[in-house]
Design an enzyme around this catalytic site. Structure first.
Site, PDB file in Angstrom:
ATOM      1  N   HIS A  80     -14.439   0.675 -25.678  1.00 49.78           N
ATOM      2  CA  HIS A  80     -15.024   1.107 -24.406  1.00 49.78           C
ATOM      3  C   HIS A  80     -14.988   2.628 -24.312  1.00 49.78           C
ATOM      4  O   HIS A  80     -13.977   3.198 -23.884  1.00 49.78           O
ATOM      5  CB  HIS A  80     -14.247   0.505 -23.233  1.00 49.78           C
TER       6      HIS A  80
ATOM      7  N   GLU B  94     -16.402   4.456 -22.164  1.00 47.22           N
ATOM      8  CA  GLU B  94     -16.332   4.837 -20.747  1.00 47.22           C
ATOM      9  C   GLU B  94     -14.907   4.799 -20.206  1.00 47.22           C
ATOM     10  O   GLU B  94     -14.641   5.293 -19.103  1.00 47.22           O
ATOM     11  CB  GLU B  94     -17.264   3.948 -19.912  1.00 47.22           C
TER      12      GLU B  94
ATOM     13  N   CYS C 153     -19.154  -2.958 -26.411  1.00 44.43           N
ATOM     14  CA  CYS C 153     -18.317  -4.151 -26.241  1.00 44.43           C
ATOM     15  C   CYS C 153     -19.168  -5.403 -26.450  1.00 44.43           C
ATOM     16  O   CYS C 153     -19.712  -5.603 -27.522  1.00 44.43           O
ATOM     17  CB  CYS C 153     -17.608  -4.137 -24.889  1.00 44.43           C
TER      18      CYS C 153
END
Length: 205
Positions: free
Chosen positions: A186, A188, A80
């Site tokens: 992202h 995650e 990001c």
């Protein structure tokens, strides 16, 4: 040892949780001394470009990280805003970026967007690899990731683009140059697609 650079921005705990679920050892570095056992680095980030660059500098991590990445060739992935930091600079701010992947960070042209809510680009989107990369092994088809951003990375060389996504036109959403990688989405927050990508970074890159 996978080591997350914790300079005050980014979903550090979320990354730790992903690697723990994968059974991959992970460490968090908040000082240069914490980087002693690092084999690969993760540079996360959320928020504004200048704030991220300032905090990274103030943390004392930048100099050691640059030595490890640029001189030793240690693999690193920016995520990001961490990806944006890899660029030479950004339209969002005035500070220079790291310049590890030559390019600039630009704001989406809202004139090309037909969506009712034009910015930020938020939600799930298809990601299409455009060249072979160990980072995307097993993710060459039907990969979807979670995005939340208003700026995108425009590398100076098309050869640095690993994958693209669509938002008012194609844009680079993953870059790679030697041992330096970056993704705008992202992982995650991207369920098994994101876990697979982070596992590829840990075990294949």
């Amino acid at each position: 040892m996978i080591t997350i650079l914790d300079y005050g921005l980014g979903n550090v705990l979320a990354f730790q949780n992903v690697f723990k679920r994968l059974g991959i050892p992970v460490n968090v570095a908040r000082t240069p001394g914490d980087l002693q056992d690092a084999d690969k680095l993760i540079l996360p980030g959320v928020g504004a470009f200048d704030q991220a660059m300032s905090l990274f500098e103030q943390s004392g991590l930048r100099g050691r990280a640059e030595e490890m990445v640029l001189e030793r060739g240690m693999p690193v992935i920016g995520i990001c805003v961490g990806m944006q930091m890899l660029a030479s600079g950004s339209e969002e701010g005035k500070l220079p970026g790291l310049g590890w992947v030559p390019g600039s960070v630009r704001k989406f042209d809202v004139g090309r967007l037909s969506h009712a809510t034009r910015l930020p680009h938020m939600g799930w989107n298809d990601v299409r690899p455009v060249q072979t990369s160990k980072l995307f092994t097993g993710l060459e088809a039907d990969a979807r990731f979670y995005f939340l951003h208003s700026y995108y990375f425009a590398p100076d060389s098309a050869d640095a683009t690993l994958a693209v996504a669509e938002y008012g036109g194609e844009f680079t959403c993953a870059v790679g140059l030697a041992n330096v990688y970056g993704v705008k989405f992202h992982p995650e927050k991207s369920h098994h697609f994101g876990s697979d990508l982070l596992q590829n970074f840990a075990e294949r890159v």
